[in-house]
Write an enzyme that holds these catalytic residues in place. Structure first.
Site, short mmCIF file in Angstrom:
data_model
loop_
_atom_site.label_atom_id
_atom_site.label_comp_id
_atom_site.label_asym_id
_atom_site.label_seq_id
_atom_site.Cartn_x
_atom_site.Cartn_y
_atom_site.Cartn_z
N PRO A 2 -1.92 -7.10 0.71
CA PRO A 2 -0.75 -7.94 0.58
C PRO A 2 0.55 -7.23 0.19
O PRO A 2 0.95 -7.28 -0.94
CB PRO A 2 -1.15 -8.95 -0.50
N GLU A 3 1.24 -6.62 1.15
CA GLU A 3 2.66 -6.36 0.93
C GLU A 3 3.38 -7.43 1.74
O GLU A 3 2.74 -8.28 2.37
CB GLU A 3 3.03 -4.92 1.33
N LYS A 52 6.50 -11.62 -1.65
CA LYS A 52 5.04 -11.77 -1.68
C LYS A 52 4.61 -13.18 -2.08
O LYS A 52 3.43 -13.41 -2.35
CB LYS A 52 4.45 -10.73 -2.64
N ARG A 253 2.44 2.97 -11.14
CA ARG A 253 1.69 3.05 -9.88
C ARG A 253 1.78 4.48 -9.37
O ARG A 253 2.78 5.16 -9.60
CB ARG A 253 2.27 2.10 -8.82
#
Length: 275
Positions: A2-3, A52, A253
């Site tokens: 999911p981007e 998103k 990240r």
DNA sequence: GCTGCATGATGAA
DNA sequence: TCATCCTGCAGCA
């Protein structure tokens, strides 16, 4: 996966399958049982995406707000749907199709004012480029108010909505921007280029149904790392210059970049630059 | 069969 | 900065 591109595809797909139809809703897992009961049997009006986030608007019911987070997944069955696994948070079904949702970060019914609040704290969505509120001017304005590294800023959904960890690495590589560059020090031309690149990459992701940033997607089966320039490619040479791909952490990240193709800006001598 | 990791984001400390 | 939400899968025994 999911981007922003996959969320945008889900919106279109679910709109085509369900809009204008009466939809049966259940929550096998139970955590959304009350919510499912409130939309069960309602007619879906429209599905829209912002970054998103997904918004499902119904006749005579509140809006369904879904965010997949890291794990969330939809599965669609056009015939003979299996019985949903016990963990399935939500099922939406017509006579023709069943859509199962598992593992979302958010699945809730919200009032219009709450939807407005969610949308207003999201930055511009490159997949709606040109629409009001989704322009390079908004993006540039948001960057100008941040001193954090650009590599952290593009993951911040209030700066730009829809970019995730893969597109972050790829867009910065393709624009030759060093991730450590302070967001507010990025030259206007680079901001423009980064926006245009984000629009192009996300639109291509929507068209192809997966993240591909190389000019030509490899034929046949391929690994993620076969379709991109730098993401997770620290064990490979740079596709442009042959030099090493660096990796580190930014905004909690992992991030990858080429220190030759993405040199630190000459002016920012006092900033700590990943080497 | 187990472990660790992942394309996300929040809330507590 | 860390723990947590919570699913699926690759890699390894």
């Amino acid at each position: 996966m999911p981007e922003g591109h996959s969320i945008y595809r889900y919106a279109g797909h679910h709109r085509r399958l369900l809009a204008g139809r009466r939809v049966a809703a259940t929550s096998p897992q139970g955590r959304f049982r009350g919510g499912a009961a409130r939309i069960d049997g309602r007619v879906l009006v429209d599905v829209t995406a912002h970054g998103k986030h997904l918004f499902y608007r119904w006749q005579r019911a509140e809006t369904l707000h879904i965010h997949l987070g890291l794990y969330g997944k939809f599965r669609t069955y056009e015939m003979d749907p299996p019985s949903p696994t016990p963990g399935t948070r939500l099922t939406l079904a017509t006579d023709d199709v069943s859509i199962y949702l598992a593992g979302p970060t958010v699945c809730e019914l919200i009032e219009p004012s709450r939807e407005e609040a969610i949308r207003s704290r999201l930055g511009p969505d490159p997949l709606q480029a040109g629409s009001r509120g989704h322009t390079v001017a908004e993006f540039a304005g948001n960057l100008s108010r941040r001193t954090i590294p650009i590599g952290a800023a593009v993951l911040d959904q209030s700066v730009v909505a829809g970019i995730g960890n893969i597109y972050r690495a790829e867009a910065l590589f393709l624009t030759g921007i060093n991730p450590a560059t302070p967001a507010n020090e990025l030259p206007a031309a680079k901001v423009e280029e980064l926006w245009r690149q984000s629009v192009a990459l996300l639109e291509r992701g929507v068209a192809e149904g997966k993240i591909v940033t190389l000019p030509r997607a490899p034929l046949g089966r391929s690994e993620e790392t076969d379709r991109v320039y730098v993401y997770k490619r620290d064990r490979f040479p740079c596709r442009r210059c042959g030099g090493p791909i660096s990796t580190g952490e930014m905004a909690s990240r992992s991030i990858w970049w080429c220190r030759t193709c993405q040199p630190p800006a000459a002016a920012s001598s006092t900033t700590t630059v990943p080497a």
